[in-house]
Design a protein around this motif. Structure first.
Motif, short mmCIF file in Angstrom:
data_model
loop_
_atom_site.label_atom_id
_atom_site.label_comp_id
_atom_site.label_asym_id
_atom_site.label_seq_id
_atom_site.Cartn_x
_atom_site.Cartn_y
_atom_site.Cartn_z
N GLN A 51 14.51 19.29 -43.72
CA GLN A 51 13.79 18.08 -43.34
C GLN A 51 13.60 17.12 -44.52
O GLN A 51 13.26 15.96 -44.33
CB GLN A 51 12.41 18.43 -42.75
N CYS A 89 7.81 17.36 -34.01
CA CYS A 89 8.54 17.65 -35.24
C CYS A 89 8.49 16.42 -36.14
O CYS A 89 8.70 15.31 -35.66
CB CYS A 89 9.99 18.01 -34.90
N LEU A 90 8.21 16.64 -37.42
CA LEU A 90 8.17 15.51 -38.36
C LEU A 90 9.52 14.80 -38.43
O LEU A 90 9.59 13.64 -38.83
CB LEU A 90 7.76 15.99 -39.76
N HIS A 131 9.23 27.78 -35.43
CA HIS A 131 9.80 26.43 -35.47
C HIS A 131 10.45 26.16 -36.83
O HIS A 131 11.57 25.63 -36.90
CB HIS A 131 8.66 25.43 -35.17
N HIS A 135 14.52 25.66 -38.05
CA HIS A 135 15.08 24.58 -38.88
C HIS A 135 16.06 25.13 -39.91
O HIS A 135 17.05 24.47 -40.24
CB HIS A 135 13.96 23.86 -39.65
N LEU A 185 5.51 19.69 -36.75
CA LEU A 185 5.99 20.82 -37.53
C LEU A 185 7.26 20.44 -38.27
O LEU A 185 8.24 20.16 -37.71
CB LEU A 185 6.29 22.00 -36.61
ZN ZN Z 1 10.30 20.44 -37.11
#
Ligand code: ZN
Length: 185
Positions: A51, A89-90, A131, A135, A185
């Motif tokens: 992320q 989700c961010l 979660h 990722h 998340l």
């Molecule tokens: Zn996420």
């Protein structure tokens, strides 16, 4: 410490398999610190390395004060009845959906000192760990949605995504109050 830009849906890094971390070095610890800083600035409860555009297999979480930095985490046991709850989700801002997951998991990995750590969790922490570990294998919560719900989530994202040129979301600390801060998340 720095707040890092967050990669959003469409950036290929979110779909890549991460690489196991060979040794927990000072560089890794710096990345962990920056990821915590970024997660808090974005009002999230979990953040995985892809992320922020990185390929190391690691994530950070803070669920109601249960704080973990996990290097090379893996789910070693998933048990209990499946539970459904809303996730966000961010990396997919303003998109939410119900995801069914095992209610309790045991996760093993290394901590920021390279020491083995094992966490057994249910509720929101258990969900958050699953979660984030997803990722690390290129999987996103929208992948779990039914065809119709996924289609409507992606339609919603279609309206949002132009705010993030080059698939980059710049976080301004405190600038954005999430609609659902406990679920990002
Ligand atoms: Zn996420």
């Amino acid at each position: 410490m720095s707040v890092l830009p967050i990669r959003v849906l469409g950036d290929p890094v979110l779909r890549q398999e991460t690489l196991p971390v060979a040794a927990v070095t000072d560089d890794i610890r710096r990345l962990i610190d920056d990821m915590f800083e970024t997660m808090y600035a974005a009002q999230g409860i979990g953040l995985a390395a892809p992320q922020v555009g990185r390929t190391e297999r690691l994530c950070v979480v803070d669920v109601d004060g249960a704080v973990y930095a996990l290097v090379n985490p893996e789910v070693v046991l998933a048990e209990g009845p499946k539970e459904k709850a809303e996730e966000g989700c961010l990396s997919i801002p303003d998109v939410y959906g119900d995801v069914e997951r095992p209610s309790r998991v045991t996760v093993r990995g290394l901590d920021r000192n390279g020491q083995p750590v094992e966490v057994t969790a249910d509720g929101l922490l258990g969900r958050c760990l699953q979660h984030e570990i997803d990722h690390l294998h290129g999987k996103l919560f929208i992948d779990y949605l039914s065809f119709l719900k996924r289609r409507s989530a992606l339609a919603k994202w279609d309206e949002e995504k132009d705010q993030y040129p080059e698939f980059i979301r710049h976080i301004k600390p405190g600038a954005r109050a999430s609609e659902h801060p406990e679920e990002e998340l």
